[in-house]
Design an enzyme around this catalytic site. Structure first.
Site, PDB file in Angstrom:
ATOM      1  N   LYS A 159       0.831  -1.211   0.000  1.00 41.56           N
ATOM      2  CA  LYS A 159       0.000   0.000   0.000  1.00 41.56           C
ATOM      3  C   LYS A 159       0.857   1.248   0.000  1.00 41.56           C
ATOM      4  O   LYS A 159       1.887   1.298   0.682  1.00 41.56           O
ATOM      5  CB  LYS A 159      -0.873   0.043   1.268  1.00 41.56           C
ATOM      6  CG  LYS A 159      -1.938  -1.021   1.356  1.00 41.56           C
ATOM      7  CD  LYS A 159      -2.669  -0.877   2.676  1.00 41.56           C
ATOM      8  CE  LYS A 159      -4.088  -1.400   2.607  1.00 41.56           C
ATOM      9  NZ  LYS A 159      -4.832  -1.090   3.842  1.00 41.56           N
ATOM     10  N   GLY A 166      -8.956   3.480  -2.651  1.00 39.04           N
ATOM     11  CA  GLY A 166      -8.717   2.326  -3.516  1.00 39.04           C
ATOM     12  C   GLY A 166      -7.513   2.492  -4.431  1.00 39.04           C
ATOM     13  O   GLY A 166      -7.184   1.599  -5.195  1.00 39.04           O
ATOM     14  N   GLU A 201       0.689  -5.093   4.283  1.00 40.48           N
ATOM     15  CA  GLU A 201      -0.286  -5.620   5.230  1.00 40.48           C
ATOM     16  C   GLU A 201      -0.747  -6.982   4.737  1.00 40.48           C
ATOM     17  O   GLU A 201      -0.709  -7.256   3.535  1.00 40.48           O
ATOM     18  CB  GLU A 201      -1.503  -4.689   5.325  1.00 40.48           C
ATOM     19  CG  GLU A 201      -1.377  -3.622   6.387  1.00 40.48           C
ATOM     20  CD  GLU A 201      -2.634  -2.778   6.535  1.00 40.48           C
ATOM     21  OE1 GLU A 201      -2.573  -1.842   7.316  1.00 40.48           O
ATOM     22  OE2 GLU A 201      -3.657  -3.040   5.871  1.00 40.48           O
ATOM     23  N   GLU A 275     -12.986   2.950   9.212  1.00 36.54           N
ATOM     24  CA  GLU A 275     -13.270   1.757   8.410  1.00 36.54           C
ATOM     25  C   GLU A 275     -12.559   0.536   8.989  1.00 36.54           C
ATOM     26  O   GLU A 275     -11.390   0.618   9.370  1.00 36.54           O
ATOM     27  CB  GLU A 275     -12.802   1.966   6.965  1.00 36.54           C
ATOM     28  CG  GLU A 275     -13.534   3.089   6.251  1.00 36.54           C
ATOM     29  CD  GLU A 275     -13.237   3.117   4.759  1.00 36.54           C
ATOM     30  OE1 GLU A 275     -14.076   3.657   4.019  1.00 36.54           O
ATOM     31  OE2 GLU A 275     -12.171   2.625   4.326  1.00 36.54           O
ATOM     32  N   ARG A 293     -14.111  13.166   6.576  1.00 35.09           N
ATOM     33  CA  ARG A 293     -15.006  13.993   5.748  1.00 35.09           C
ATOM     34  C   ARG A 293     -16.383  13.361   5.765  1.00 35.09           C
ATOM     35  O   ARG A 293     -16.571  12.289   6.319  1.00 35.09           O
ATOM     36  CB  ARG A 293     -14.491  13.991   4.309  1.00 35.09           C
ATOM     37  CG  ARG A 293     -14.329  12.550   3.811  1.00 35.09           C
ATOM     38  CD  ARG A 293     -14.076  12.462   2.344  1.00 35.09           C
ATOM     39  NE  ARG A 293     -13.371  11.246   1.976  1.00 35.09           N
ATOM     40  CZ  ARG A 293     -13.937  10.053   1.808  1.00 35.09           C
ATOM     41  NH1 ARG A 293     -15.231   9.899   1.987  1.00 35.09           N
ATOM     42  NH2 ARG A 293     -13.223   8.999   1.491  1.00 35.09           N
ATOM     43  N   VAL A 296     -19.749   9.447   0.823  1.00 36.40           N
ATOM     44  CA  VAL A 296     -20.788   9.249  -0.187  1.00 36.40           C
ATOM     45  C   VAL A 296     -21.993   8.550   0.445  1.00 36.40           C
ATOM     46  O   VAL A 296     -23.141   8.912   0.200  1.00 36.40           O
ATOM     47  CB  VAL A 296     -20.242   8.400  -1.359  1.00 36.40           C
ATOM     48  CG1 VAL A 296     -21.331   8.133  -2.384  1.00 36.40           C
ATOM     49  CG2 VAL A 296     -19.043   9.083  -2.016  1.00 36.40           C
TER      50      VAL A 296
END
Lengths: 454, 175
Positions: A159, A166, A201, A275, A293, A296
């Site tokens: 990552k 994503g 990870e 998350e 923030r 969606v």
């Protein structure tokens, strides 16, 4: 003490611009839209009290230009900037520029944005707050990567520290692919995010994406329940729901506690989301990241807890404390959101910009449509493909799925190709209807119906 | 005052008690049509009809051109709906066309070397550029074996669907 906001600059476009406008109108706040040249005739521009052009269509020269956005706020004498999601919403530079210009940034502090945006720092904060994180860590080169990968076991995910949404993720399934993946990831991360740091990870192939909504005022942090966003393709969410179905009481309570602990560790101010990836085999969860923030998928939370999250954001930005007690937060019913995108799912999800000739949406109890398109709307090629969100609410999940099927049958968007047929097919899929599916559901489904996966 | 979802629900509650199947509402700022759907339930079609109140851009050099640019964008978007069959050959050169409308990039990343230059040798599978559409990167393939004779678009220039991106001088390789 901050002033009461009388005029807000909305530095965004699309459905979220309309969403923020509606709350501003309800609260009696004047809303000025900051729009690119491609959006001057859009629905949000028609609904806003005023619209100011912040640059050409290309987002790097408009919606991503900190100086253009802050300059517009000063030009219209806005008290505050609402950044929406995407674009500059999590960019610490905008928060700092707002502070320097004496404009309120509707969002967390610059330091909190920096902490949540740097995935390694966020991971460190998660560890410090006692949250379980995925086995892994930073790697400065191939040798370190090889050692760490041996420790945590394949498959692993490489990552980018500066990635997100994503982007900047590379799955590696065996030791042979590791060297190239790490080298490429570092080169690409430098080019794409200006930050070459990467970390490894463990890659969990069967899990559920569950997230917890936070609301904080800088001192008090409460949670507004959870959402399940496991229906996704290439880390892009397609269907979201609240609450997360079939989560054991113990696991749910632990995740809520963990999210609040993370928010408290940051002294979080505003709304944000923590998350998690739920490991179905081990019945545990791991911290993924924090989104600092409005998201969606925030409407599904609004529908089940009965709050206006944008209004909560504005109240916090005005310096007001969280007045809601944790025990006052109650979940009622079940809500599901479908992202209606301008893409052709039968042709490798090929994007389909163009002009909407007709837009018919369902209406009635338990139905909400957040959109910026109407007949005649341009769907420009410069921005993302989201054209509408259909949100339905039912007594329970079964009721919500049944209502969703009816509501989807009443949707029609002509002139562009949308993924509505995919939503209808997915809604009829027994595994989706059963609830609690994992993140591999959509790939399995697409394979099953023989859709081009692109 | 714009209509909210709650307003629509209130209107539907009234309509449900009537035998009517359609309601059309028009004010200075919006039009709303509510219709009973054949399978039950209602549909809505709404249209904000007010004009945007656009302020002159703050200290921007491009303020005079904003209106026209928007219209051009909208128009060209619709024009791509039915592209005619394009001629593929001119002066013996093969045309490489944009697979869809979007922003054309000559290099894989900002600052990186371009995929090809005039004179570069290509074959059918060679990636000669990228078209970015709705945040997705789509490769543009040469489609022919030969040499790049002409590059018709600048880096970061907007490309219509089927726009000529490059011309290739075909090459028939001896076996």
């Amino acid at each position: 003490m901050r002033p009461v906001l009388r005029r807000v600059l909305i530095a965004n476009r699309g459905e979220i611009a309309v969403r923020i406008l509606r709350t501003c109108e309800r609260l009696g706040i004047e809303a000025v839209l900051a729009a690119s040249e491609a959006d001057l005739d859009s629905l949000p521009a028609r609904l806003a009290d005023r619209t100011i052009c912040i640059g050409p269509a290309s987002s790097s020269a408009s919606y991503l230009d900190v100086e253009a956005v802050v300059g517009a706020a000063l030009a219209v004498e806005a008290d505050a900037i609402h950044p929406g999601y995407g674009f500059l919403s999590e960019n610490p530079r905008l928060a700092r520029a707002c502070d320097e210009a004496g404009v309120v940034f509707v969002g967390p502090t610059e330091a909190q944005l920096a902490a949540a945006g740097d995935k390694l720092r966020a991971r460190d904060h998660a560890v410090a707050a006692g949250l379980p994180v995925m086995p892994g860590g930073e790697v400065r080169g191939v040798t370190e990567a090889r050692e760490l990968a041996e420790d945590i076991g394949f498959p692993v995910l490489v990552k980018a520290v500066g990635g997100g949404g994503g982007r900047g993720l590379k799955p590696v399934h065996d030791p042979h692919g590791l060297t190239e993946a790490v080298e490429r990831a570092m080169a690409e991360a430098r080019a794409a995010f200006g930050d070459p740091r990467v970390y490894l990870e463990r890659l969990v192939r069967s899990g559920r994406h569950v997230e917890v909504q936070l609301l904080g005022d800088g001192e008090t942090v409460i949670q507004l329940g959870d959402r399940d966003c496991s229906v996704q393709r290439r880390y892009q969410k397609l269907v979201e729901e609240a609450p997360a179905p079939d989560l054991g009481d113990r696991l749910r309570a632990e995740m809520h506690r963990a999210a609040v602990a993370f928010g408290e560790r940051l002294g979080y101010r505003g709304i944000g989301t923590v998350e998690f990836l739920v490991d179905l085999d081990r019945d545990t969860f791991h911290f993924l990241e924090m989104n600092a923030r409005v998201q969606v998928e925030h409407p599904v939370t609004e529908e089940v807890v009965g709050l206006d999250l944008v209004a909560e954001q504005i109240a916090i930005a005005e310096g007001r404390p969280v007045t809601l007690a944790q025990s006052d937060v109650r979940t009622n019913g079940h809500a599901i959101e479908c992202r209606i995108n301008a893409e052709d799912w039968r042709r490798g999800f090929r994007p389909s910009p163009g002009t909407v000739t007709e837009a018919v949406f369902p209406a009635g109890p338990g139905i909400r449509v957040d959109t910026h398109v109407q007949a005649g709307s341009a769907v420009p090629p410069f921005y993302d493909s989201l054209v509408a969100k259909l949100i339905v609410c039912g007594r329970d999940r079964g009721d919500a799925v049944a209502r969703l099927a009816d509501a989807l049958d009443r949707c029609r968007v002509d002139g562009i190709t949308t993924n509505l047929p995919l939503h209808r097919a997915l809604c009829a899929d027994p595994e989706f209807a059963g609830g609690g599916a994992d993140i591999a559901l959509l790939d399995r489904f697409l394979e099953g119906v023989g859709a081009a996966r692109g | 005052m714009n209509l909210t979802n709650d307003d629509v629900q209130d209107i539907l509650r009234l309509l449900d008690a009537t035998p009517y199947d359609e309601l059309h509402l028009q004010t200075e700022r919006f039009r709303l049509s509510l219709r009973r759907a054949p399978g039950g339930g209602w549909t809505q079609e709404s249209q904000a009809t007010g004009s945007p109140n656009v302020l002159p851009a703050a200290g921007s050099a491009s303020e005079t051109t904003t209106e026209t640019t928007t219209e051009t964008t909208t128009e060209t978007t619709t024009e791509t709906g039915a592209p005619g069959p394009p001629p593929v050959e001119r002066d013996g050169l093969r045309e490489v066309r944009a697979p869809l409308l979007g922003t054309f990039y000559r290099a894989p990343r900002p600052g990186a070397a371009p995929f090809v230059e005039v004179g570069s040798r290509v074959d059918e599978e060679t990636v000669v550029g990228i078209i970015e559409t709705m945040k997705l990167m789509n490769s543009v393939y040469a489609g022919f074996r030969g040499r790049v004779a002409e590059i018709c678009l600048a880096d970061a220039q907007f490309a219509e669907q089927d726009a000529v991106v490059m011309r290739i001088e075909p090459e028939t390789r001896p076996a």
